[in-house]
Design an enzyme around this catalytic site. Structure first.
Site, PDB file in Angstrom:
ATOM      1  N   LYS A 134     -10.666  -4.591  -4.386  1.00  0.00           N
ATOM      2  CA  LYS A 134     -11.567  -3.551  -4.355  1.00  0.00           C
ATOM      3  C   LYS A 134     -11.226  -2.103  -4.598  1.00  0.00           C
ATOM      4  O   LYS A 134     -11.990  -1.326  -5.056  1.00  0.00           O
ATOM      5  CB  LYS A 134     -12.761  -3.677  -3.464  1.00  0.00           C
ATOM      6  CG  LYS A 134     -12.465  -3.537  -2.056  1.00  0.00           C
ATOM      7  CD  LYS A 134     -13.495  -3.481  -1.088  1.00  0.00           C
ATOM      8  CE  LYS A 134     -13.289  -3.814   0.262  1.00  0.00           C
ATOM      9  NZ  LYS A 134     -12.359  -3.058   1.092  1.00  0.00           N
ATOM     10  N   LYS A 145      -3.686 -10.252  -6.555  1.00  0.00           N
ATOM     11  CA  LYS A 145      -5.095 -10.294  -5.839  1.00  0.00           C
ATOM     12  C   LYS A 145      -5.935  -9.493  -6.311  1.00  0.00           C
ATOM     13  O   LYS A 145      -5.783  -8.090  -6.601  1.00  0.00           O
ATOM     14  CB  LYS A 145      -4.731 -10.443  -4.428  1.00  0.00           C
ATOM     15  CG  LYS A 145      -5.056  -9.326  -3.612  1.00  0.00           C
ATOM     16  CD  LYS A 145      -5.572  -9.367  -2.330  1.00  0.00           C
ATOM     17  CE  LYS A 145      -5.847  -8.080  -1.648  1.00  0.00           C
ATOM     18  NZ  LYS A 145      -7.088  -7.988  -0.726  1.00  0.00           N
ATOM     19  N   LYS A 169       0.992  -1.266  -0.020  1.00  0.00           N
ATOM     20  CA  LYS A 169       0.040   0.124   0.169  1.00  0.00           C
ATOM     21  C   LYS A 169       0.851   1.209  -0.162  1.00  0.00           C
ATOM     22  O   LYS A 169       0.303   2.125  -0.587  1.00  0.00           O
ATOM     23  CB  LYS A 169      -0.983  -0.016   1.154  1.00  0.00           C
ATOM     24  CG  LYS A 169      -1.912  -1.069   1.077  1.00  0.00           C
ATOM     25  CD  LYS A 169      -3.480  -0.907   1.562  1.00  0.00           C
ATOM     26  CE  LYS A 169      -4.136  -2.030   0.645  1.00  0.00           C
ATOM     27  NZ  LYS A 169      -5.713  -1.791   0.917  1.00  0.00           N
TER      28      LYS A 169
HETATM   29  P1  ATP Z   1      -8.748  -2.911  -0.484  1.00  0.00           P
HETATM   30  O1  ATP Z   1      -8.464  -3.008  -1.699  1.00  0.00           O
HETATM   31  O2  ATP Z   1      -9.335  -1.673  -0.081  1.00  0.00           O
HETATM   32  O3  ATP Z   1      -7.475  -3.429   0.510  1.00  0.00           O
HETATM   33  P2  ATP Z   1      -9.859  -5.756  -0.286  1.00  0.00           P
HETATM   34  O4  ATP Z   1     -10.413  -6.106  -1.572  1.00  0.00           O
HETATM   35  O5  ATP Z   1      -8.557  -6.362  -0.199  1.00  0.00           O
HETATM   36  O6  ATP Z   1      -9.692  -4.121  -0.272  1.00  0.00           O
HETATM   37  P3  ATP Z   1     -10.559  -5.872   2.375  1.00  0.00           P
HETATM   38  O7  ATP Z   1     -11.354  -5.078   2.895  1.00  0.00           O
HETATM   39  O8  ATP Z   1      -9.120  -5.771   2.719  1.00  0.00           O
HETATM   40  O9  ATP Z   1     -10.784  -6.038   0.860  1.00  0.00           O
HETATM   41  O10 ATP Z   1     -10.939  -7.311   2.828  1.00  0.00           O
HETATM   42  C1  ATP Z   1     -12.136  -7.802   3.380  1.00  0.00           C
HETATM   43  C2  ATP Z   1     -11.783  -9.425   3.095  1.00  0.00           C
HETATM   44  O11 ATP Z   1     -11.924  -9.915   2.069  1.00  0.00           O
HETATM   45  C3  ATP Z   1     -10.917  -9.962   4.310  1.00  0.00           C
HETATM   46  O12 ATP Z   1     -11.044 -11.100   4.709  1.00  0.00           O
HETATM   47  C4  ATP Z   1     -10.004 -10.213   2.865  1.00  0.00           C
HETATM   48  O13 ATP Z   1      -9.118 -11.150   3.456  1.00  0.00           O
HETATM   49  C5  ATP Z   1     -11.031 -10.622   1.701  1.00  0.00           C
HETATM   50  N1  ATP Z   1     -10.470 -10.403   0.533  1.00  0.00           N
HETATM   51  C6  ATP Z   1     -10.038  -9.426  -0.108  1.00  0.00           C
HETATM   52  N2  ATP Z   1      -9.642  -9.925  -1.220  1.00  0.00           N
HETATM   53  C7  ATP Z   1      -9.679 -10.965  -1.577  1.00  0.00           C
HETATM   54  C8  ATP Z   1      -9.346 -11.947  -2.494  1.00  0.00           C
HETATM   55  N3  ATP Z   1      -8.852 -11.420  -3.894  1.00  0.00           N
HETATM   56  N4  ATP Z   1      -9.530 -13.302  -2.555  1.00  0.00           N
HETATM   57  C9  ATP Z   1      -9.943 -13.838  -1.288  1.00  0.00           C
HETATM   58  N5  ATP Z   1     -10.281 -12.974  -0.285  1.00  0.00           N
HETATM   59  C10 ATP Z   1     -10.141 -11.688  -0.292  1.00  0.00           C
END
Ligand code: ATP
Ligand code: LTN
Length: 332
Positions: free
Chosen positions: A198, A195, A112
């Protein structure tokens, strides 16, 4: 006594298929069997710049997305992190037990910080400590997350150890991570070595759970694959196809082997068309339910208040015990 489950997601972007498959789908399965708390991590969202009006709106929107995905606000305690001031207070106490060097090793911080060179703030650095406070406040036994959060969970467990060494046992429960075997890491559609995230700047990389059917179809059909032809689960050599197969497998309930058999001799295009249809079928009712819930903000607000009241009762008790152990004077 039922075991306690706690998890949350940061209020940034819109929830994606990755969040659904890696996290919320598992939360949903746990809601009948366990005592569950799910929260909207709006304080965590502040580690990157947020427009205040957008952040507030998005918190309601995420809450509606949780409900639309099947989380029941009566069965579970669902709340916004910032409404429980105990999170920030416990985070401070834990911050004073956390070595800087430990936080420096966190992969998510490094990633990040690289993405936000103009805003590498101390909150981004100490984010995992706030996350530990989120978990420990509620005496959680299990924390269902995707694989990217494993390192943060390890820090949380170590912090319980550091705290006990200094102040004695009996204040916090030692939490265990719960990470799904398949789908714990859904990959980006355009770059399947990263990965799905969002807050990705390129929206072609993810399917949001409230995307309309046309968008979903377009994104899945243009997902990156490889120059081969065989539909096989081989994440190392065929990460794009493997990712599509994992999504297919979780949403359809079919095993990866079964899908490999079903698609033997077929082309990537066939897989994509069928997967797009399956994702549309899965997400259309979610989107409709979401749009409906968003029409009544007062109702969402009321439900959030109820969740906060229920959550705070527990948080207050843990913080009281913590203050006592640490030598701070609680207000009676
Ligand atoms: P950001 O991009 O804002 O960091 P993010 O998509 O990584 O967001 P988080 O809010 O960090 O989402 O995560 C919410 C939940 O979703 C956490 O338990 C995280 O481990 C899970 N998660 C996030 N991205 C993935 C992915 N690509 N595959 C599986 N699980 C995920
Ligand atoms: N850091 C998590 C979101 C999160 C979380 C938590 C998850 C914040 N606090 C406590 C589980 C338990 C993430 O997924 N980025």
């Amino acid at each position: 006594m039922k075991k306690t489950i706690l998890s949350g997601s940061t209020v940034t972007g819109d929830l994606t298929l990755g969040n659904y498959i890696g996290a919320i789908n598992n939360w949903k399965r746990m809601q009948d069997e366990y005592d569950c708390l799910y929260f909207l991590a709006d304080l965590h969202a502040l580690t990157v710049h947020q427009d205040p009006a957008v952040l507030r709106e998005r918190t309601y929107s995420f809450f509606a997305q949780y409900i639309a995905l099947g989380l029941d606000p009566q069965k579970n305690i669902i709340f916004a992190q910032s409404q429980i001031h105990e999170h920030a207070e416990l985070a401070w106490i834990l911050t004073c037990l956390t070595p800087m060097g430990y936080l420096n090793r966190m992969t998510q911080f490094k990633e990040k910080a690289e993405k936000n060179v103009k805003n590498i703030n101390a909150g981004l650095f100490s984010y995992p400590v706030l996350m530990a406070a989120d978990i420990l406040l509620y005496q959680a036994d299990l924390v269902p997350v995707g694989e990217d959060q494993k390192q943060h969970l390890e820090l949380c467990r170590d912090l319980v150890g550091y705290f006990e060494n200094r102040y004695g046992k009996g204040v916090f429960k030692m939490p265990e991570p719960s990470i799904g075997k398949v789908g714990a890491r859904i990959m980006s559609l355009q770059d399947p070595t990263k990965k799905m995230s969002k807050s990705d700047d390129n929206e072609k990389n993810y399917v949001s759970i409230i995307d309309d059917p046309k968008k979903i179809e377009k994104k899945i059909k243009s997902a990156a694959t490889d120059s081969g032809t065989e539909i096989k689960y081989d994440p190392e050599n065929k990460p794009g196809v493997a990712n599509l197969l994992v999504i297919f497998s979780i949403l359809s309930g079919k095993s990866l082997e079964q899908l490999e058999n079903d698609y033997a001799g077929k082309m990537y295009g066939h897989l994509k068309v069928d997967l797009a249809e399956l994702v549309v079928q899965t997400l259309t009712p979610v989107r409709e339910r979401y749009l409906d819930l968003m029409k009544n903000k007062d109702h969402l607000h009321q439900l959030l208040q109820q969740g906060a009241d229920r959550a705070q009762e527990r948080a207050r008790e843990t913080l009281r015990k913590t203050y006592e152990a640490v030598g701070l004077i609680s207000r009676s």
